[in-house]
Scaffold this motif. Structure first.
Motif, PDB file in Angstrom:
ATOM      1  N   ARG A 145       9.182  12.307  12.560  1.00 50.68           N
ATOM      2  CA  ARG A 145       9.001  11.278  12.825  1.00 50.68           C
ATOM      3  C   ARG A 145       9.759   9.624  11.747  1.00 50.68           C
ATOM      4  O   ARG A 145       9.689   9.392  12.141  1.00 50.68           O
ATOM      5  N   THR A 149      12.142   6.779  12.582  1.00 47.77           N
ATOM      6  CA  THR A 149      11.432   5.302  12.342  1.00 47.77           C
ATOM      7  C   THR A 149      12.355   4.747  11.242  1.00 47.77           C
ATOM      8  O   THR A 149      12.527   3.748  11.600  1.00 47.77           O
ATOM      9  N   GLU A 163      16.137   4.077  12.883  1.00 47.57           N
ATOM     10  CA  GLU A 163      15.869   3.801  13.803  1.00 47.57           C
ATOM     11  C   GLU A 163      15.866   2.072  13.940  1.00 47.57           C
ATOM     12  O   GLU A 163      14.844   1.679  14.905  1.00 47.57           O
ATOM     13  N   SER A 164      15.133   1.706  12.818  1.00 39.78           N
ATOM     14  CA  SER A 164      14.371   0.581  13.144  1.00 39.78           C
ATOM     15  C   SER A 164      15.683  -0.285  12.599  1.00 39.78           C
ATOM     16  O   SER A 164      17.121  -0.786  12.693  1.00 39.78           O
ATOM     17  N   ASP A 173      16.596   5.669  25.836  1.00 41.91           N
ATOM     18  CA  ASP A 173      16.495   5.155  25.018  1.00 41.91           C
ATOM     19  C   ASP A 173      15.741   5.347  23.496  1.00 41.91           C
ATOM     20  O   ASP A 173      15.647   6.716  23.747  1.00 41.91           O
ATOM     21  N   SER A 174      15.924   4.255  22.608  1.00 43.19           N
ATOM     22  CA  SER A 174      15.882   5.043  20.862  1.00 43.19           C
ATOM     23  C   SER A 174      13.722   5.811  21.403  1.00 43.19           C
ATOM     24  O   SER A 174      13.496   6.571  20.479  1.00 43.19           O
ATOM     25  N   THR A 175      12.864   4.949  22.071  1.00 40.92           N
ATOM     26  CA  THR A 175      11.739   5.735  21.860  1.00 40.92           C
ATOM     27  C   THR A 175      11.929   7.448  22.404  1.00 40.92           C
ATOM     28  O   THR A 175      10.553   8.140  22.129  1.00 40.92           O
ATOM     29  N   THR A 176      12.648   7.418  23.362  1.00 42.72           N
ATOM     30  CA  THR A 176      12.449   8.475  23.994  1.00 42.72           C
ATOM     31  C   THR A 176      13.002   9.718  23.538  1.00 42.72           C
ATOM     32  O   THR A 176      12.438  10.945  23.431  1.00 42.72           O
ATOM     33  N   LYS A 177      14.138   9.052  22.248  1.00 41.15           N
ATOM     34  CA  LYS A 177      15.174   9.994  21.556  1.00 41.15           C
ATOM     35  C   LYS A 177      14.125  10.342  20.738  1.00 41.15           C
ATOM     36  O   LYS A 177      14.379  11.593  20.140  1.00 41.15           O
ATOM     37  N   ARG A 178      13.038   9.144  19.775  1.00 46.03           N
ATOM     38  CA  ARG A 178      12.846  10.033  18.766  1.00 46.03           C
ATOM     39  C   ARG A 178      11.795  11.213  19.347  1.00 46.03           C
ATOM     40  O   ARG A 178      11.598  11.914  18.587  1.00 46.03           O
ATOM     41  N   GLN A 179      10.824  11.175  20.049  1.00 51.30           N
ATOM     42  CA  GLN A 179       9.815  12.169  20.879  1.00 51.30           C
ATOM     43  C   GLN A 179      10.964  12.726  21.198  1.00 51.30           C
ATOM     44  O   GLN A 179      10.561  14.314  20.714  1.00 51.30           O
TER      45      GLN A 179
END
Length: 429
Positions: free
Chosen positions: A60, A64, A67-68, A127-133
């Motif tokens: 994570r 972070t 993808e900042s 999206d970026s949030t979903t990709k992180r998860q």
């Protein structure tokens, strides 16, 4: 996530934690970490691996930075240090590659899943949030795959990989309510760590591996499911009746439950451009096909089959309606978990001819061979039968839980009495 800790240090902490967990659960030091932390075992505990959580946290952190929204942060090239044993940056790159490969392959069905039942998120459209998860989930999946691979290579503690039953998930509430002896028996029986004659001989604690009741190798399977002396004395029949009594009580409550008559379907008109509100579809079951049912159970007295046809066969439970000519036969088996499919096919072949004879007399007939493992793990056939009877959702889970507990407690009692030559059944389990 923030502090620079080596992976080997976290692994040492997990070993310490695991040692105390084994002592708390009442299992020996040889109990594998797979049994404690795996999420795909047949018996799943509400525990998370410290190493896995560490790797997910570091992953994570890498994502972070990567993808900042701040260009300065994104271009600094900050390195997340995790020691030489595992690299978080490398794990993120591998996870992204696997997710891109999944986009190419598409959604695949696993085991008995129906095509199209899984709706997975695609990496390219996330999206970026979903990709992180998704990356974090992929790291967890990689850890689980490694545990699964190790389990398959284990002879005794990995035997559950060959089971044909559905899994059981223990919650914290169940663990707190559970007696320590029962919890210890459940864990040790699933992973073949009980002191059976075979195991004691293998551990060097006993001269021979022979069962005290029968001149055969006393494996755990032999003691709990295959000893001819125990079969002759009625020990396995007693366990079967314990589960059958619980199932019969459930079906009796469902049979006598008051049911609301379905109202006639009404056509609902809507204005142009509007859509009709969706209504929850009314659930229908086998019991809804008649308002007058009778039930007989082959328990404590010999079951007499209804006077539809002449037969010497005795299903465990028979539910019938003379008024509407409806008949349901349920045959319960409590086999060793690896023999559930074999038991299903044998019982279906045994009662198929009787089913056809009843159909020939004009009766609509259902046949349900159902199995629940000797350690309390239900087969899929049990879930299907309960659904057909109108027991669904949370109520079905509760029923399955009670049946599992009945089988598990009975097997625990059989285990405690494994060396006694005589057998006297008891209701205090």
């Amino acid at each position: 996530m923030l502090y620079g800790i080596a992976t080997s240090t976290v692994e040492g902490l997990e070993r310490t934690v695991s040692r105390y967990l084994r002592r708390w659960f009442g299992v020996p030091p040889s109990f594998s970490n797979i049994g404690l932390y795996s999420r795909t075992n047949q018996l799943q505990l509400p525990l998370s691996s410290l190493v896995e959580e560490f790797k997910v946290a570091k992953t994570r952190l890498v994502v972070t930075f990567k993808e900042s929204k701040d260009d300065l942060v994104r271009k600094t090239g900050t390195e997340t240090r995790t020691g030489r044993k595992w690299s978080a940056s490398q794990a993120v790159s591998q996870a992204e590659s696997r997710l891109q490969h999944k986009d190419i392959v598409g959604t695949t069905a696993v085991s008995r899943q129906v095509l199209g039942i899984i709706k997975s998120q695609r990496w390219g459209s996330a999206d970026s949030t979903t990709k992180r998860q998704m990356i974090q989930n992929e790291v967890r999946l990689a850890e689980e795959e490694e545990r699964r691979t190790r389990a398959v290579s284990m002879g005794a503690q990995g035997a559950w990989t060959k089971w044909c039953t559905t899994d059981r998930k223990l919650t914290w509430a169940e663990i707190w309510r559970c007696e320590p002896v029962r919890l210890s028996f459940l864990l040790r029986s699933v992973y073949d760590l009980l002191p059976s004659p075979s195991n004691l001989h293998r551990w060097g604690l006993q001269d021979n591996p022979i069962c005290p009741l029968r001149d055969k190798v006393g494996t755990m399977e032999h003691v709990l499911s295959a000893c001819s002396t125990s079969l002759t004395q009625g020990r396995y029949r007693w366990r079967h009746d314990c589960v059958l009594g619980e199932l019969a009580d459930t079906l009796e409550r469902e049979r006598t439950k008051k049911r609301e008559k379905q109202s006639p379907q009404i056509i609902q008109f809507v204005k142009e451009g509007q859509t009709a509100p969706k209504k929850k579809a009314a659930t229908t079951s086998l019991i809804d096909e008649s308002d007058k049912w009778e039930m007989a159970v082959d328990l404590r007295r010999k079951l007499i089959f209804p006077d539809i046809v002449q037969t010497n066969l005795r299903p465990d439970i028979v539910i019938w309606s003379r008024k509407d000519k409806r008949l349901a036969m349920i045959e319960l088996t409590v086999p060793w978990e690896t023999r559930c499919e074999e038991s299903y096919e044998r019982k279906r072949a045994k009662y198929t001819e009787l089913q056809e004879q009843c159909k020939g007399r004009g009766w609509k007939t259902w046949l349900f061979p159902v199995e629940i493992g000797s350690r309390g793990f239900p087969a899929q056939s049990l879930w299907r039968m309960l659904s057909a009877m109108g027991i669904t959702g949370g109520e079905r889970k509760k029923v399955i839980g009670r049946l599992s507990l009945a089988a598990e407690r009975a097997s625990s009692w059989l285990w405690l009495k494994r060396e006694e030559k005589s057998w006297k059944p008891t209701t205090d389990t």
